[in-house]
Write a protein that holds these residues in place. Structure first.
Motif, PDB file in Angstrom:
ATOM      1  N   ASP A   1       0.774  -1.083   0.041  1.00 11.70           N
ATOM      2  CA  ASP A   1       0.202   0.035  -0.047  1.00 11.70           C
ATOM      3  C   ASP A   1       1.014   1.314  -0.323  1.00 11.70           C
ATOM      4  OD1 ASP A   1      -1.553   1.905   0.430  1.00 11.70           O
ATOM      5  OD2 ASP A   1      -2.721   1.270   2.188  1.00 11.70           O
TER       6      ASP A   1
ATOM      7  N   SER B   1       1.521   3.037   3.279  1.00 12.57           N
ATOM      8  CA  SER B   1       2.056   2.526   4.580  1.00 12.57           C
ATOM      9  C   SER B   1       3.501   2.027   4.197  1.00 12.57           C
ATOM     10  CB  SER B   1       1.544   1.125   4.675  1.00 12.57           C
ATOM     11  OG  SER B   1      -0.033   1.306   5.123  1.00 12.57           O
TER      12      SER B   1
ATOM     13  N   ARG C   1       0.122  -5.852  10.064  1.00 10.54           N
ATOM     14  CA  ARG C   1      -0.531  -5.374   8.808  1.00 10.54           C
ATOM     15  C   ARG C   1      -1.469  -6.096   7.960  1.00 10.54           C
ATOM     16  NH1 ARG C   1       2.948  -1.415   6.196  1.00 10.54           N
ATOM     17  NH2 ARG C   1       3.782  -0.418   7.988  1.00 10.54           N
TER      18      ARG C   1
ATOM     19  N   ASN D   1      -2.508  -4.009   3.350  1.00  8.51           N
ATOM     20  CA  ASN D   1      -1.256  -3.551   3.923  1.00  8.51           C
ATOM     21  C   ASN D   1      -1.446  -2.404   5.057  1.00  8.51           C
ATOM     22  OD1 ASN D   1       1.404  -4.575   4.458  1.00  8.51           O
ATOM     23  ND2 ASN D   1       2.144  -2.873   3.078  1.00  8.51           N
ATOM     24  N   VAL D   2      -2.460  -2.186   5.430  1.00  6.47           N
ATOM     25  CA  VAL D   2      -2.699  -1.019   6.592  1.00  6.47           C
ATOM     26  C   VAL D   2      -2.464  -1.502   7.996  1.00  6.47           C
ATOM     27  CG1 VAL D   2      -4.626   0.367   7.740  1.00  6.47           C
ATOM     28  CG2 VAL D   2      -4.534   0.120   5.280  1.00  6.47           C
ATOM     29  N   PRO D   3      -1.726  -0.594   8.692  1.00  8.21           N
ATOM     30  CA  PRO D   3      -1.564  -1.135  10.084  1.00  8.21           C
ATOM     31  C   PRO D   3      -2.625  -1.285  10.702  1.00  8.21           C
ATOM     32  CG  PRO D   3      -0.180   0.817   9.404  1.00  8.21           C
ATOM     33  CD  PRO D   3      -1.168   0.615   8.261  1.00  8.21           C
TER      34      PRO D   3
END
Ligand code: FES
Length: 165
Positions: free
Chosen positions: A43, A46, A91, A96-98
């Motif tokens: 992403d 990120s 993730r 793929n976001v925290p």
């Protein structure tokens, strides 16, 4: 149109075509090139995380069942369940976001996916379980997570993917 101007426009057009072809070959596409709802591994929003070993402290500190988010910034949660500790990716497998850890599950703030503490998907749009990272106990009883090693669900029982507490 003057010949010099025409030559210049051709040159710009050729450069643009070459750039697009190189981008396609390299596999970059961004959000516009990704099917909606598809799992992704990158992403642009990120940043990539540093990988390698991380000492998370004495194994004795991880006796109780919980999700420890102190290393979320390094890309993992230390999860303790039934006498085992493992390092679950922090993730989201959707984009793929925290992720955010709660007391008993893991949530994604972007589109609302929910995962169990073990990393199983409870709520879409994410489709894939969270991978785990290698974890080991040192001779002096400390736990070390290695984010360079990754275990998808079919390898969660690998001896390098968990430690007995
Ligand atoms: S990024 Fe979409 S659910 Fe996590």
């Amino acid at each position: 149109m003057f010949p010099d101007e025409l030559r210049s426009r051709r040159s710009v057009l050729a450069g643009g075509v070459a750039t697009c072809a190189a981008c396609l070959l390299a596999g970059c596409g961004g959000a516009a090139g990704r099917p909606a709802g598809a799992d992704a591994t990158t992403d642009p929003g990120s940043p990539a995380l540093p990988s390698g070993p991380v000492d998370v402290g004495p194994a004795a500190h991880f006796a109780a069942d919980r999700i420890d988010a102190r290393w979320a910034g390094r890309g993992f949660f230390v999860v303790c369940r039934s006498g085992r500790a493992f390092a679950v990716s922090a993730r989201c497998t959707h984009q793929n976001v925290p992720l955010d850890a709660g007391p008993s599950d893991i949530g994604c703030p972007r589109h609302g996916s929910v995962f169990t503490a073990e990393g199983e998907v409870v709520k879409a749009p994410a489709q894939r379980p969270l991978p785990r990272h290698a974890i080991r106990k040192t001779p002096d009883g400390r736990l070390v997570v290695d984010t360079a090693a990754r275990f998808e669900k079919d390898r969660w029982t690998d001896p390098a993917a968990f430690v007995l507490l």
